[in-house]
Design a protein around this motif. Structure first.
Motif, PDB file in Angstrom:
ATOM      1  N   GLY A   1      -5.108  -0.786   0.322  1.00  0.00           N
ATOM      2  CA  GLY A   1      -5.018  -0.473   1.663  1.00  0.00           C
ATOM      3  C   GLY A   1      -4.470   0.715   1.823  1.00  0.00           C
ATOM      4  N   GLU A   2      -3.931   1.404   0.662  1.00  0.00           N
ATOM      5  CA  GLU A   2      -3.184   2.717   0.910  1.00  0.00           C
ATOM      6  C   GLU A   2      -4.203   3.976   0.595  1.00  0.00           C
ATOM      7  N   ASP A   3      -3.814   5.150   0.639  1.00  0.00           N
ATOM      8  CA  ASP A   3      -4.938   6.075   0.555  1.00  0.00           C
ATOM      9  C   ASP A   3      -4.630   6.977  -0.644  1.00  0.00           C
ATOM     10  N   ILE A   4      -5.780   7.478  -1.190  1.00  0.00           N
ATOM     11  CA  ILE A   4      -5.888   8.502  -2.341  1.00  0.00           C
ATOM     12  C   ILE A   4      -5.549   9.739  -1.517  1.00  0.00           C
ATOM     13  N   VAL A   5      -4.956  10.747  -1.887  1.00  0.00           N
ATOM     14  CA  VAL A   5      -4.373  11.979  -1.168  1.00  0.00           C
ATOM     15  C   VAL A   5      -5.119  13.026  -2.092  1.00  0.00           C
ATOM     16  N   LEU A   6      -6.308  13.655  -1.684  1.00  0.00           N
ATOM     17  CA  LEU A   6      -6.779  14.718  -2.361  1.00  0.00           C
ATOM     18  C   LEU A   6      -5.946  16.029  -2.586  1.00  0.00           C
ATOM     19  N   PRO A   7      -5.796  16.711  -3.438  1.00  0.00           N
ATOM     20  CA  PRO A   7      -4.930  17.769  -3.561  1.00  0.00           C
ATOM     21  C   PRO A   7      -5.558  19.066  -3.257  1.00  0.00           C
ATOM     22  N   TYR A   8      -6.901  19.189  -3.565  1.00  0.00           N
ATOM     23  CA  TYR A   8      -7.495  20.655  -3.490  1.00  0.00           C
ATOM     24  C   TYR A   8      -8.724  20.333  -2.749  1.00  0.00           C
TER      25      TYR A   8
ATOM     26  N   GLU B   1      -9.568  -2.349  -2.483  1.00  0.00           N
ATOM     27  CA  GLU B   1     -10.205  -1.251  -1.592  1.00  0.00           C
ATOM     28  C   GLU B   1      -8.904  -0.171  -1.117  1.00  0.00           C
ATOM     29  N   VAL B   2      -9.200   1.101  -1.091  1.00  0.00           N
ATOM     30  CA  VAL B   2      -8.320   2.054  -0.690  1.00  0.00           C
ATOM     31  C   VAL B   2      -9.201   3.050  -0.008  1.00  0.00           C
ATOM     32  N   GLY B   3      -8.291   3.979   0.769  1.00  0.00           N
ATOM     33  CA  GLY B   3      -8.813   4.880   1.449  1.00  0.00           C
ATOM     34  C   GLY B   3      -8.781   6.191   0.883  1.00  0.00           C
ATOM     35  N   VAL B   4      -9.246   7.307   1.533  1.00  0.00           N
ATOM     36  CA  VAL B   4      -9.176   8.756   0.949  1.00  0.00           C
ATOM     37  C   VAL B   4      -8.706   9.844   2.134  1.00  0.00           C
ATOM     38  N   ASP B   5      -7.812  10.676   1.718  1.00  0.00           N
ATOM     39  CA  ASP B   5      -7.255  11.376   2.583  1.00  0.00           C
ATOM     40  C   ASP B   5      -7.168  12.689   2.122  1.00  0.00           C
ATOM     41  N   GLY B   6      -7.990  13.545   2.912  1.00  0.00           N
ATOM     42  CA  GLY B   6      -8.230  15.051   2.418  1.00  0.00           C
ATOM     43  C   GLY B   6      -7.539  15.974   3.430  1.00  0.00           C
ATOM     44  N   SER B   7      -6.587  15.360   4.230  1.00  0.00           N
ATOM     45  CA  SER B   7      -6.019  16.328   5.126  1.00  0.00           C
ATOM     46  C   SER B   7      -4.953  17.487   4.778  1.00  0.00           C
ATOM     47  N   ARG B   8      -4.315  16.907   3.742  1.00  0.00           N
ATOM     48  CA  ARG B   8      -3.491  17.743   3.012  1.00  0.00           C
ATOM     49  C   ARG B   8      -3.701  18.671   2.028  1.00  0.00           C
ATOM     50  N   ALA B   9      -5.031  18.675   1.783  1.00  0.00           N
ATOM     51  CA  ALA B   9      -5.721  19.446   0.764  1.00  0.00           C
ATOM     52  C   ALA B   9      -5.512  20.902   0.732  1.00  0.00           C
ATOM     53  N   ALA B  10      -5.387  21.505  -0.267  1.00  0.00           N
ATOM     54  CA  ALA B  10      -4.913  23.057  -0.177  1.00  0.00           C
ATOM     55  C   ALA B  10      -6.042  23.687  -1.363  1.00  0.00           C
TER      56      ALA B  10
END
Length: 288
Positions: A115-122, A268-277
């Motif tokens: 239930g947590e999110d993978i945080v995309l770095p780039y 199951e997990v989510g994906v968060d790209g809102s902080r990618a740079a």
């Protein structure tokens, strides 16, 4: 048994569609720290304690209402097996496999739970999903034989080995915070008579990307434990991610990643790209 962490560090035994809270039956549960209560239980079993959970009159929590966490939030080691399926070797056009490359380490701070999110770095470097069978070590293992390897297993779980496709060493590209989802629980080894015969499927955004059986591993679970233990001593609670099959691909903001492994469960997990740079803005970059 299926053992899960839930609701801020409680230990639950999964029975049907409920969790039975057995936290207070684990010695030292109140001082488990970041490693979690399940780690304490694994260590107790490794020390020879016969732990039989008494479920009489215990609190039962519907799984649908439980906030599941990573069963091992801070394992001592996370060990990865690169290129351990022939079809993945072919799709990535590698000339080598696990037999040539050995194993690598991932940071234990990269672990998240269901239930947590993978945080995309780039924003401009591809980040892929890699669905894998996870092996949880139950007894200290050093130079164990292939024949004895499974005697050192506590259980099995689902692992997503998230990977940035950039130029750094594997341990860097795979160790970003949130890059090792684990769960939803650990299934004890007695329920998995042959870990080298399990169907695995990984879906992203509702589309199946990976489908295999662990029979197709280059180094099967036994061989992988034997090889790894010849390099480094394995301790109770260490996790080995056994490698990924063909079908890895880019993750995008808002995706849902679902890994299902036969006899084990569904992560199951989510994906968060809102902080990618942009990759060029990473700390430590060097100008040409």
């Amino acid at each position: 048994m299926r053992l899960a962490l839930f609701d801020k560090g409680r230990l639950g035994l999964v029975e049907g569609d409920h969790l039975v809270d057995v936290t207070d039956q684990v010695a030292g549960a109140d001082t488990a720290g970041p490693a979690g209560v399940l780690q304490r239980h694994i260590e107790a079993v490794a020390d020879g304690s016969t732990v039989r959970f008494d479920l009489t009159g215990r609190v039962r929590v519907p799984l649908a209402r439980a906030a599941l966490a990573a069963p091992l939030p801070r394992p001592g080691k996370i060990i990865g097996a690169p290129v351990n399926y022939l079809d993945h070797k072919a799709e990535m056009e590698y000339t080598t496999s696990v037999a040539d490359l050995g194993v690598f380490l991932k940071a234990n701070s990269s672990v998240i739970g269901p239930g947590e999110d993978i945080v995309l770095p780039y924003t401009d470097k591809r980040t892929d999903q890699e669905g894998e069978l996870g092996v949880v070590i139950g007894r200290t293992a050093s130079h164990v034989s292939v024949d004895d390897a499974l005697d050192h297993v506590f259980g099995y779980t689902c692992v997503l080995d998230i990977t940035v496709r950039s130029g750094e060493d594997r341990s860097t590209r795979k160790s970003f915070d949130t890059f090792t989802p684990i769960g939803p629980w650990i299934v004890t080894a007695d329920e998995i008579p042959d870990p080298d015969s399990l169907d695995l499927r990984c879906d992203v955004a509702g589309t199946t990307r990976q489908r295999t059986n662990t029979a197709d591993l280059i180094f099967g679970v036994r061989e992988l434990i034997a090889y790894t233990s010849s390099v480094m001593t394995l301790h109770p609670g260490d996790v080995i991610a056994t490698g990924t099959p063909a079908g890895v691909g880019a993750l995008g903001h808002g995706d849902r990643v679902v890994l299902e492994i036969e006899r084990i469960g569904r992560l199951e997990v989510g994906v968060d790209g809102s902080r990618a740079a942009p990759y060029a803005q990473r700390p430590g970059r060097r100008n040409p």
